[in-house]
Design a protein around this motif. Sequence first.
Motif, PDB file in Angstrom:
ATOM      1  N   ILE A   1       0.677  -0.923   0.164  1.00 12.99           N
ATOM      2  CA  ILE A   1       0.316   0.218   0.036  1.00 12.99           C
ATOM      3  C   ILE A   1       1.066   1.363   0.166  1.00 12.99           C
ATOM      4  CG2 ILE A   1      -1.653   1.251   1.230  1.00 12.99           C
ATOM      5  CD1 ILE A   1      -2.627  -1.219   2.455  1.00 12.99           C
ATOM      6  N   GLY A   2       1.943   0.798   0.645  1.00 14.21           N
ATOM      7  CA  GLY A   2       2.640   2.836   0.851  1.00 14.21           C
ATOM      8  C   GLY A   2       3.581   2.687  -0.602  1.00 14.21           C
ATOM      9  N   PHE A   3       3.936   1.746  -1.269  1.00 13.81           N
ATOM     10  CA  PHE A   3       5.503   1.498  -1.946  1.00 13.81           C
ATOM     11  C   PHE A   3       4.206   1.701  -3.365  1.00 13.81           C
ATOM     12  CE2 PHE A   3       6.160  -0.712  -6.169  1.00 13.81           C
ATOM     13  CZ  PHE A   3       7.659  -0.293  -6.694  1.00 13.81           C
ATOM     14  N   ILE A   4       2.684   1.491  -3.861  1.00 15.25           N
ATOM     15  CA  ILE A   4       1.787   1.748  -4.506  1.00 15.25           C
ATOM     16  C   ILE A   4       1.341   3.540  -4.366  1.00 15.25           C
ATOM     17  CG2 ILE A   4      -0.154   1.728  -5.501  1.00 15.25           C
ATOM     18  CD1 ILE A   4      -0.048  -1.496  -5.037  1.00 15.25           C
ATOM     19  N   SER A   5       1.154   3.517  -2.972  1.00 15.18           N
ATOM     20  CA  SER A   5       0.828   4.878  -2.860  1.00 15.18           C
ATOM     21  C   SER A   5       1.908   5.745  -3.097  1.00 15.18           C
ATOM     22  CB  SER A   5       0.664   5.892  -1.624  1.00 15.18           C
ATOM     23  OG  SER A   5       0.411   4.321  -1.056  1.00 15.18           O
ATOM     24  N   SER A   6       3.261   5.416  -3.141  1.00 21.12           N
ATOM     25  CA  SER A   6       4.395   6.352  -2.984  1.00 21.12           C
ATOM     26  C   SER A   6       4.173   6.324  -4.842  1.00 21.12           C
ATOM     27  CB  SER A   6       5.990   6.185  -2.690  1.00 21.12           C
ATOM     28  OG  SER A   6       5.287   5.671  -1.483  1.00 21.12           O
ATOM     29  N   VAL A   7       4.588   5.509  -5.948  1.00 20.54           N
ATOM     30  CA  VAL A   7       4.157   5.198  -7.178  1.00 20.54           C
ATOM     31  C   VAL A   7       3.201   6.185  -7.527  1.00 20.54           C
ATOM     32  CG1 VAL A   7       4.701   3.713  -9.567  1.00 20.54           C
ATOM     33  CG2 VAL A   7       5.712   3.591  -7.354  1.00 20.54           C
ATOM     34  N   PHE A   8       1.945   6.074  -7.099  1.00 21.53           N
ATOM     35  CA  PHE A   8       1.503   7.243  -7.578  1.00 21.53           C
ATOM     36  C   PHE A   8       1.446   7.923  -7.723  1.00 21.53           C
ATOM     37  CE2 PHE A   8      -3.231   9.495  -7.355  1.00 21.53           C
ATOM     38  CZ  PHE A   8      -3.517   9.459  -8.076  1.00 21.53           C
ATOM     39  N   LEU A   9       2.314   8.748  -6.365  1.00 18.58           N
ATOM     40  CA  LEU A   9       2.495  10.554  -6.099  1.00 18.58           C
ATOM     41  C   LEU A   9       3.756  11.006  -6.696  1.00 18.58           C
ATOM     42  CD1 LEU A   9       1.123  10.314  -2.682  1.00 18.58           C
ATOM     43  CD2 LEU A   9      -0.027  11.425  -4.105  1.00 18.58           C
ATOM     44  N   THR A  10       4.066   9.681  -6.706  1.00 18.62           N
ATOM     45  CA  THR A  10       5.888  10.312  -7.693  1.00 18.62           C
ATOM     46  C   THR A  10       5.300  10.971  -9.203  1.00 18.62           C
ATOM     47  OG1 THR A  10       7.087   8.650  -6.438  1.00 18.62           O
ATOM     48  CG2 THR A  10       8.225   9.851  -8.607  1.00 18.62           C
ATOM     49  N   SER A  11       5.085   9.720  -9.882  1.00 16.81           N
ATOM     50  CA  SER A  11       3.655   9.715 -11.159  1.00 16.81           C
ATOM     51  C   SER A  11       3.184  10.534 -11.387  1.00 16.81           C
ATOM     52  CB  SER A  11       3.663   8.690 -11.191  1.00 16.81           C
ATOM     53  OG  SER A  11       2.486   8.476 -11.694  1.00 16.81           O
ATOM     54  N   VAL A  12       2.042  11.125 -10.265  1.00 16.71           N
ATOM     55  CA  VAL A  12       1.043  12.992 -11.364  1.00 16.71           C
ATOM     56  C   VAL A  12       1.995  13.760 -11.280  1.00 16.71           C
ATOM     57  CG1 VAL A  12      -1.088  13.996  -9.972  1.00 16.71           C
ATOM     58  CG2 VAL A  12      -0.576  11.182  -9.824  1.00 16.71           C
ATOM     59  N   PRO A  13       2.903  14.019 -10.652  1.00 18.71           N
ATOM     60  CA  PRO A  13       3.319  15.084 -10.384  1.00 18.71           C
ATOM     61  C   PRO A  13       4.019  15.384 -11.816  1.00 18.71           C
ATOM     62  CG  PRO A  13       3.817  14.593  -8.540  1.00 18.71           C
ATOM     63  CD  PRO A  13       3.516  13.738  -9.334  1.00 18.71           C
ATOM     64  N   PHE A  14       4.724  14.181 -12.292  1.00 20.74           N
ATOM     65  CA  PHE A  14       5.440  14.180 -13.283  1.00 20.74           C
ATOM     66  C   PHE A  14       4.088  14.183 -14.861  1.00 20.74           C
ATOM     67  CE2 PHE A  14       8.910  12.639 -10.985  1.00 20.74           C
ATOM     68  CZ  PHE A  14       9.785  13.148 -12.063  1.00 20.74           C
ATOM     69  N   LEU A  15       3.822  13.717 -14.334  1.00 18.32           N
ATOM     70  CA  LEU A  15       2.297  13.726 -15.343  1.00 18.32           C
ATOM     71  C   LEU A  15       1.916  15.158 -15.478  1.00 18.32           C
ATOM     72  CD1 LEU A  15       0.867  10.032 -15.053  1.00 18.32           C
ATOM     73  CD2 LEU A  15       2.101  11.124 -17.189  1.00 18.32           C
ATOM     74  N   LEU A  16       1.256  15.847 -14.943  1.00 18.43           N
ATOM     75  CA  LEU A  16       0.963  16.867 -14.360  1.00 18.43           C
ATOM     76  C   LEU A  16       1.326  17.909 -15.283  1.00 18.43           C
ATOM     77  CD1 LEU A  16      -0.433  17.540 -11.013  1.00 18.43           C
ATOM     78  CD2 LEU A  16      -2.418  17.218 -13.202  1.00 18.43           C
ATOM     79  N   PHE A  17       2.440  18.182 -15.470  1.00 16.11           N
ATOM     80  CA  PHE A  17       3.638  18.887 -15.817  1.00 16.11           C
ATOM     81  C   PHE A  17       3.921  18.130 -17.285  1.00 16.11           C
ATOM     82  CE2 PHE A  17       8.455  19.963 -16.404  1.00 16.11           C
ATOM     83  CZ  PHE A  17       8.447  21.657 -16.682  1.00 16.11           C
ATOM     84  N   GLU A  18       4.276  17.507 -17.458  1.00 15.53           N
ATOM     85  CA  GLU A  18       4.520  16.778 -19.053  1.00 15.53           C
ATOM     86  C   GLU A  18       3.173  16.735 -19.625  1.00 15.53           C
ATOM     87  OE1 GLU A  18       7.065  16.013 -22.116  1.00 15.53           O
ATOM     88  OE2 GLU A  18       7.164  15.292 -19.901  1.00 15.53           O
TER      89      GLU A  18
END
Length: 105
Positions: A19-36
Amino acid sequence: MNNNLDINYIFKIIRYYLIGFISSVFLTSVPFLLFEYHFYPKKIVIALIILCAVLQILIHFKYFISVHILKKDFIYHISLFFVILIIFIIIFGSIWIMYHLNSNN
């Protein structure tokens, strides 16, 4: 019977870390997608990136560092406050430095 309890405990721990790992991956990828892909205006994207960073710090506290806010130990709260203060200085100091580097150009 005792072996079954150990397996259930292991699965519970694995689930907790996943749960912690998946939430961390999600919270890392969201800013990259928003910026890109420029879904929102620049100010909203910056606010969402900061929100994702703060949420990711909280996720790391809960799932990986095992920090629990409800403990009643005074030394525990002082050390938690110190960690939050250091993180605050690092994050906002970095933002301040990047802003001034950008404005000097």
